[in-house]
Motif scaffolding. Structure first.
Motif, PDB file in Angstrom:
ATOM      1  N   LEU A 151      -0.087  -0.575 -14.479  1.00  0.00           N
ATOM      2  CA  LEU A 151      -1.020   0.551 -14.373  1.00  0.00           C
ATOM      3  C   LEU A 151      -0.619   1.723 -15.264  1.00  0.00           C
ATOM      4  CD1 LEU A 151      -0.976   0.499 -10.462  1.00  0.00           C
ATOM      5  CD2 LEU A 151      -2.568  -0.716 -11.987  1.00  0.00           C
ATOM      6  N   ASN A 153       1.316  -4.990   4.292  1.00  0.00           N
ATOM      7  CA  ASN A 153       2.404  -4.152   3.797  1.00  0.00           C
ATOM      8  C   ASN A 153       3.642  -4.431   4.636  1.00  0.00           C
ATOM      9  OD1 ASN A 153       2.921  -1.872   1.834  1.00  0.00           O
ATOM     10  ND2 ASN A 153       3.767  -0.994   3.707  1.00  0.00           N
ATOM     11  N   ARG A 154       4.814  -4.412   3.969  1.00  0.00           N
ATOM     12  CA  ARG A 154       6.055  -4.682   4.700  1.00  0.00           C
ATOM     13  C   ARG A 154       6.180  -3.762   5.916  1.00  0.00           C
ATOM     14  NH1 ARG A 154      11.589  -3.498   1.610  1.00  0.00           N
ATOM     15  NH2 ARG A 154      10.630  -1.433   1.685  1.00  0.00           N
ATOM     16  N   THR A 155       5.939  -2.478   5.706  1.00  0.00           N
ATOM     17  CA  THR A 155       5.912  -1.542   6.840  1.00  0.00           C
ATOM     18  C   THR A 155       4.470  -1.510   7.342  1.00  0.00           C
ATOM     19  OG1 THR A 155       7.589  -0.255   5.674  1.00  0.00           O
ATOM     20  CG2 THR A 155       6.482   0.829   7.520  1.00  0.00           C
ATOM     21  N   ALA A 188      11.709  -5.710  -5.656  1.00  0.00           N
ATOM     22  CA  ALA A 188      10.684  -6.037  -4.654  1.00  0.00           C
ATOM     23  C   ALA A 188       9.863  -7.240  -5.109  1.00  0.00           C
ATOM     24  CB  ALA A 188       9.787  -4.829  -4.429  1.00  0.00           C
ATOM     25  N   SER A 247       2.495  -4.196 -10.617  1.00  0.00           N
ATOM     26  CA  SER A 247       3.762  -3.444 -10.679  1.00  0.00           C
ATOM     27  C   SER A 247       4.309  -3.406 -12.107  1.00  0.00           C
ATOM     28  CB  SER A 247       4.836  -4.115  -9.819  1.00  0.00           C
ATOM     29  OG  SER A 247       4.335  -4.466  -8.568  1.00  0.00           O
ATOM     30  N   THR A 248       5.175  -2.436 -12.346  1.00  0.00           N
ATOM     31  CA  THR A 248       5.903  -2.408 -13.615  1.00  0.00           C
ATOM     32  C   THR A 248       7.244  -3.100 -13.381  1.00  0.00           C
ATOM     33  OG1 THR A 248       4.855  -0.328 -14.203  1.00  0.00           O
ATOM     34  CG2 THR A 248       6.844  -0.918 -15.422  1.00  0.00           C
ATOM     35  N   GLY A 282      -1.785   8.002 -12.502  1.00  0.00           N
ATOM     36  CA  GLY A 282      -1.212   7.537 -11.247  1.00  0.00           C
ATOM     37  C   GLY A 282      -2.204   7.404 -10.115  1.00  0.00           C
ATOM     38  N   VAL A 294       0.834  -1.197   0.000  1.00  0.00           N
ATOM     39  CA  VAL A 294       0.000   0.000   0.000  1.00  0.00           C
ATOM     40  C   VAL A 294       0.876   1.257   0.000  1.00  0.00           C
ATOM     41  CG1 VAL A 294      -2.020  -1.132   0.941  1.00  0.00           C
ATOM     42  CG2 VAL A 294      -0.366  -0.137   2.512  1.00  0.00           C
ATOM     43  N   GLY A 295       1.681   1.387  -1.048  1.00  0.00           N
ATOM     44  CA  GLY A 295       2.523   2.567  -1.236  1.00  0.00           C
ATOM     45  C   GLY A 295       1.717   3.669  -1.896  1.00  0.00           C
ATOM     46  N   ASP A 296       2.423   4.490  -2.642  1.00  0.00           N
ATOM     47  CA  ASP A 296       1.838   5.678  -3.259  1.00  0.00           C
ATOM     48  C   ASP A 296       0.573   5.371  -4.073  1.00  0.00           C
ATOM     49  OD1 ASP A 296       2.128   8.461  -3.788  1.00  0.00           O
ATOM     50  OD2 ASP A 296       2.734   7.948  -5.830  1.00  0.00           O
ATOM     51  N   ILE A 297       0.615   4.332  -4.873  1.00  0.00           N
ATOM     52  CA  ILE A 297      -0.561   4.038  -5.716  1.00  0.00           C
ATOM     53  C   ILE A 297      -1.354   2.849  -5.166  1.00  0.00           C
ATOM     54  CG2 ILE A 297       0.588   2.519  -7.413  1.00  0.00           C
ATOM     55  CD1 ILE A 297      -1.002   4.179  -9.567  1.00  0.00           C
ATOM     56  N   LYS A 351       1.571   1.304   7.587  1.00  0.00           N
ATOM     57  CA  LYS A 351       0.924   1.921   6.428  1.00  0.00           C
ATOM     58  C   LYS A 351      -0.479   1.362   6.159  1.00  0.00           C
ATOM     59  CE  LYS A 351       4.995   3.283   3.804  1.00  0.00           C
ATOM     60  NZ  LYS A 351       5.720   3.037   2.555  1.00  0.00           N
ATOM     61  N   LEU A 386       3.855  -3.585  -5.800  1.00  0.00           N
ATOM     62  CA  LEU A 386       5.169  -3.442  -5.150  1.00  0.00           C
ATOM     63  C   LEU A 386       6.046  -2.515  -5.975  1.00  0.00           C
ATOM     64  CD1 LEU A 386       5.420  -7.219  -4.367  1.00  0.00           C
ATOM     65  CD2 LEU A 386       4.909  -5.397  -2.726  1.00  0.00           C
ATOM     66  N   GLN A 387       7.154  -2.148  -5.383  1.00  0.00           N
ATOM     67  CA  GLN A 387       7.957  -1.058  -5.920  1.00  0.00           C
ATOM     68  C   GLN A 387       8.528  -1.309  -7.323  1.00  0.00           C
ATOM     69  OE1 GLN A 387      11.533  -0.414  -5.965  1.00  0.00           O
ATOM     70  NE2 GLN A 387      11.135   1.705  -6.560  1.00  0.00           N
TER      71      GLN A 387
END
Ligand SMILES: NC(=O)c1ccc[n+]([C@@H]2O[C@H](COP(=O)([O-])OP(=O)(O)OC[C@H]3O[C@@H](n4cnc5c(N)ncnc54)[C@H](OP(=O)(O)O)[C@@H]3O)[C@@H](O)[C@H]2O)c1
Length: 334
Positions: free
Chosen positions: A167, A77-79, A116, A141-142, A171, A55-58, A82, A111-112
């Protein structure tokens, strides 16, 4: 005076680094680092319980959108902190990857990037280490086509489905509004199964082929966008240096692009190979030469101009000059 008119580092102007810091500050002060996209009404909830990993930026707004559709959503989420806002909005938290797998039959990952994804999907003891038979993984992810194929084969070996679903669109704003554009690579049965989840976040979901094809389409778009943006920056720089009023330049470029952007005008003919002679390749090459000569003469040589002129020259030497611009698709580097 615009930033572009200011003297360069060697003649007393700010360095590119100083300029970058100032531009960022100005954008933040003007509230221009954020904007909103009009929301699409949420579609019905996906049938299956959904797990969301990353659950990062996007990823965060995508997960929010799934909640807004009424999805039964578990998040990881790893962290861990979040996921708290999502839990406050009704998502269940998973403490481990394996709890996530237990709670859901469709697992979306966001993921990043390649490292990742390799780490999460392919490491020993990772996401695919246990029993994943019957699950569907939707990887947004890309990561490039090769890694998508590698992860896709590993999921297939475990009896799970896999969608390569990168995606496109505006964004995180499009993610929150549900208006992403998603090219999907995967088996038709998996594409049909993942349709409900993808519809929650995207207005355009296009099945483009097998696993890996989604990545190809994504990087194809981003490639042209990245290169065209350098050309646009070149054009804006030399036009402003020549003294054109910024508002007039914007009006003419935007209006002209509305009727004649290369994507809108030429994609179909580049793809289907139906070349015509409307305006010619040679005419545009001549105008490019005029622009290059002008930009150099006023001290604003471009990054893209010479490379593009070389492509046109090769095409003309090979006899393509009598066709229209889409014939450029046949010109390759050595
Ligand atoms: N942001 C956009 O506008 C946009 C647009 C189109 C496509 N995309 C694509 O969407 C994907 C996500 O982008 P993003 O902007 O959301 O990235 P981001 O904000 O950097 O978030 C990355 C996510 O990946 C997780 N992660 C990174 N390394 C990990 C690892 N080794 N193990 C487990 N989790 C790991 C992060 O966890 P932590 O929170 O613990 O760091 C975070 O949840 C990328 O592939 C990007 O290319 C993004």
């Amino acid at each position: 005076m615009t930033d572009m008119d200011r003297p360069t580092a060697s003649d007393g102007r700010p360095s590119l680094e100083e300029l970058a810091a100032r531009l960022y500050e100005q954008a933040a002060d003007a509230g221009a680092l954020d904007f909103e996209e009009p929301a699409v009404p949420p579609p019905p909830a996906p049938d299956e319980p959904v797990g969301f990993y990353g659950v990062g930026d996007i990823g965060l707004p995508m997960a929010r959108r799934l909640l807004a559709c009424g999805a039964r959503l578990t998040v990881f989420n790893r962290t861990a902190a979040k996921v708290e806002p999502l839990v406050a909005e009704g998502a269940r938290p998973a403490r481990t990857e394996h709890e996530l797998l237990e709670a859901a039959t469709t697992i979306v990952t966001c993921l990043q990037g390649p490292d990742a994804d390799r780490q999460v999907y392919l490491r020993e003891g990772g996401l695919l280490a246990g029993d994943v038979a019957g699950k569907l993984f939707v990887n947004t992810s890309t990561i490039g086509p090769d890694l998508a194929v590698e992860i896709g084969s590993r999921t297939a070996a475990g009896g799970a489905g896999y969608l390569d679903a990168p995606l496109l669109g505006h964004g995180r704003y499009a993610a929150l509004a549900g208006s992403l554009v998603i090219p999907v690579g995967g088996a038709p049965v998996d594409v049909a199964r993942g349709a409900g989840v993808l519809a929650a976040v995207a207005t355009v979901v296009e099945h483009v082929g097998a696993v890996g094809a989604g990545q190809v389409v994504k990087i194809a778009f981003n490639f042209q966008f990245a290169v065209a943006s350098v050309a646009l920056a070149d054009a804006v720089r030399f036009a402003l240096r020549a003294g054109v009023q910024p508002a007039s330049l914007e009006r003419v470029l935007v209006e002209s692009a509305r009727v004649s952007s290369p994507i809108r005008t030429y994609t179909r003919r580049m793809v289907d190979g139906q070349h015509q002679r409307r305006s010619t390749f040679a005419t545009l090459a001549k105008d490019l030469d005029v622009a290059n000569a002008f930009a150099e003469a006023i001290g604003e040589p471009t990054i893209t101009g010479r490379a593009a002129a070389e492509a046109y020259r090769r095409g003309i030497d090979a006899g393509l000059g009598r066709l229209d611009v889409p014939a450029l698709v046949h010109v390759r580097p050595d």
